[in-house]
Design a protein around this motif. Structure first.
Motif, short mmCIF file in Angstrom:
data_model
loop_
_atom_site.label_atom_id
_atom_site.label_comp_id
_atom_site.label_asym_id
_atom_site.label_seq_id
_atom_site.Cartn_x
_atom_site.Cartn_y
_atom_site.Cartn_z
N UNK A 169 65.52 -127.73 -63.77
CA UNK A 169 65.42 -128.38 -62.47
C UNK A 169 66.83 -128.65 -61.94
N UNK A 170 66.92 -128.93 -60.62
CA UNK A 170 68.21 -129.24 -60.04
C UNK A 170 68.46 -130.75 -60.09
N UNK A 171 69.55 -131.19 -59.42
CA UNK A 171 69.94 -132.60 -59.48
C UNK A 171 68.91 -133.52 -58.87
N UNK A 210 68.91 -128.06 -65.29
CA UNK A 210 69.46 -126.73 -65.56
C UNK A 210 70.70 -126.44 -64.77
N UNK A 211 71.38 -127.49 -64.30
CA UNK A 211 72.57 -127.34 -63.47
C UNK A 211 73.71 -128.14 -64.08
N UNK A 212 74.88 -127.52 -64.16
CA UNK A 212 76.10 -128.20 -64.59
C UNK A 212 77.08 -128.15 -63.43
N UNK A 241 77.02 -124.34 -62.37
CA UNK A 241 76.34 -123.37 -63.24
C UNK A 241 74.87 -123.71 -63.27
N UNK A 242 74.03 -122.68 -63.33
CA UNK A 242 72.59 -122.90 -63.33
C UNK A 242 71.95 -122.04 -64.39
N UNK A 243 70.76 -122.44 -64.77
CA UNK A 243 69.97 -121.64 -65.67
C UNK A 243 69.22 -122.48 -66.68
#
Length: 370
Positions: free
Chosen positions: A283-285, A305-307, A314-316
Motif C-alpha cells: 500500500x502507499x502512504x 510498499x513505498x520507501x 521506491x515502490x513494490x
C-alpha cells in the motif's frame, strides 16, 4: 577484469535503469531486460518464465535413469545438502550439447519417463532496485533482539539501519552488495540489534535467483533454525520449490513472501501463492493498495510498499513483506509445529481490517503497520 559467468557492467547498468522506473517494475519488464542482456544464458519456459539456459532439475531419478541421461549428454550435480536437510531428492542437470531448452527437455523426458523434470527457473525481485541507504528509515525500537532470515541479494553491513545488527551471510564466496537486498534488510531489521541470516542468491551476477539456490538458502535457514524468513522474490510454480516450501512449513518455519508487482489481474506468483506461505501486498502512504500490487487468495496482509517520497520514492511488494516478517519474528523465536497457521492467526488479530469482511483479495486480512 570481468569474471567468468558474470555480465558486463554496462549490462548491469542498463538493467538497473529499467529497475528505477516510477512504478515498481513488472516481472515482464525484468524478463525482457534479462533476455536482451543475456540471450546466451537466459531463456524462457513454455509459459514465458525465465530459466537458466541448459540447466534443469530432476526428481526421482534412479541410477539407471541417471546413466541414460548422462548418455544423452547431461552432467549431473546432486544437491546433497538440500537433500539431506529438507528430505528432497533432486539433482541439477547441465546440458553439455547446447540444445535448445525445449529440445533438451524433450530428451530428458524420453530418457527417463518415470522421473520428474523441471526447469532451472529464475526468481526475480518484487520491487525496484534501491539507492544506497534507501531503507534506512525509522528509529531503533526497545523490542528484544531477534533472529530473522532474508533470502534476496547481498546486504551492506555499512547501511545505517544495519549498523547494530549481527549479519550471518550465506551463498557467496566473496561478499557482494545488492541495493535491493540491503533496502529489504533495512526494513526487516529497522535499526535494531537483531541477528540477520542473509542468503545472497545473486553474488553480484544479474543472472541469479536460480531455484536450486533458493532451495539451498531455505535448507541453510532450516539448519540454522531461523524461525521466520522473508522472501521478496517472485516466480513461477516449480515442483522442487513447492516441496521445499512444504518441508519448511512442516518443520515449523514461517515464510513471508511478496506477492509481486504484475497487477491485480495477473496470475498468482510463487512462493507467495504456496499453501502456508504468508503473502504480502503493498500500500502507499495513505493506505491505498498499490495499483501494481498482486491480488487474490495468495494475499494474506498488506503493508507499506513505498520507501521515501516524490519521484525518488521506491515502490513494490518487496518492501511490504519485511514489515510483516518483522512482526512475525516477534511472535516466534524458534521453529515449532503449526507455527505458520498460529502466527498467521495472531497477525490477523493485529491487522487493521481493509473494510471488507473476512479476506479481501487486495489486502488480505488487513493492514499491518511497522
Amino acid at each position: 577484469m570481468q569474471l567468468p559467468g558474470t555480465i558486463p557492467a554496462t549490462g548491469l547498468q542498463r538493467i538497473g535503469d529499467v529497475l528505477r522506473q516510477p512504478l515498481a517494475i513488472t516481472r515482464k519488464l525484468q524478463i525482457d531486460a534479462l533476455l536482451r542482456e543475456q540471450p546466451r544464458r537466459v531463456d524462457v519456459d513454455p509459459q514465458g518464465a525465465p530459466v537458466l539456459r541448459g540447466e534443469f532439475l530432476a526428481m526421482g531419478l534412479s541410477s539407471v535413469q541417471g546413466d541414460a541421461v548422462r548418455a544423452l549428454g547431461f552432467a549431473l550435480d546432486r544437491q546433497t545438502s538440500a537433500d539431506a536437510t529438507l528430505g528432497l531428492d533432486f539433482a541439477v542437470l547441465h546440458d553439455t550439447r547446447g540444445r535448445s531448452t525445449a529440445m533438451a527437455m524433450r530428451a530428458l523426458q524420453q530418457a527417463a519417463p518415470g522421473a520428474t523434470f523441471t526447469y532451472q527457473h529464475l526468481y526475480l525481485p518484487a520491487g525496484q532496485d534501491a539507492p544506497a541507504a534507501a531503507g534506512s528509515t525509522g528509529s531503533p525500537s526497545s523490542a528484544p533482539a531477534q533472529r530473522v532470515g532474508l533470502i534476496d541479494g547481498g546486504v551492506d553491513p555499512a547501511d545505517p539501519a544495519l549498523a547494530r545488527a549481527r549479519i550471518e551471510q550465506h551463498g557467496c564466496t566473496t561478499a557482494s552488495i545488492s541495493r535491493h537486498g540491503t533496502a529489504v534488510a533495512a526494513r526487516l531489521v529497522a535499526g535494531d540489534a537483531d541477528t540477520l541470516f542473509a542468503a545472497d542468491l545473486w553474488c553480484g551476477d544479474a543472472v541469479g535467483g536460480a531455484v536450486s539456490n533458493l532451495v539451498d538458502a531455505l535448507s541453510w535457514m532450516a539448519r540454522e533454525r531461523v524461525a521466520v524468513i522473508n522472501i521478496s522474490l517472485v516466480g513461477p510454480d516449480n515442483p522442487v520449490l513447492a516441496r521445499a516450501v512444504k518441508a519448511m512449513i512442516a518443520r515449523g518455519h514461517v515464510l513471508v513472501s511478496a506477492v509481486g508487482n504484475d497487477g491485480p489481474a495477473a496470475p498468482p506468483l510463487f512462493p507467495a501463492a504456496y499453501p502456508g506461505v504468508i503473502g504480502v501486498a503493498g500500500v502507499d502512504a495513505r493506505g491505498r493498495v498499490l495499483p501494481e500490487s498482486g491480488s487474490g487468495e495468495q494475499v494474506d496482509f498488506c503493508a507499506s510498499g513505498v520507501i521515501g517520497r516524490g519521484r525518488d520514492a521506491l515502490r513494490g511488494t518487496s518492501f511490504a513483506a519485511p514489515i510483516v516478517a518483522r512482526k512475525a519474528a516477534r511472535l516466534l523465536d524458534a521453529p515449532r509445529d503449526g507455527a505458520a497457521s498460529e502466527v498467521q492467526q495472531r497477525l490477523i488479530g493485529e491487522a487493521r481490517p481493509s473494510g471488507a469482511a473476512g479476506h479481501d483479495p487486495h489486502c488480505g486480512y488487513g493492514l499491518l503497520s511497522p
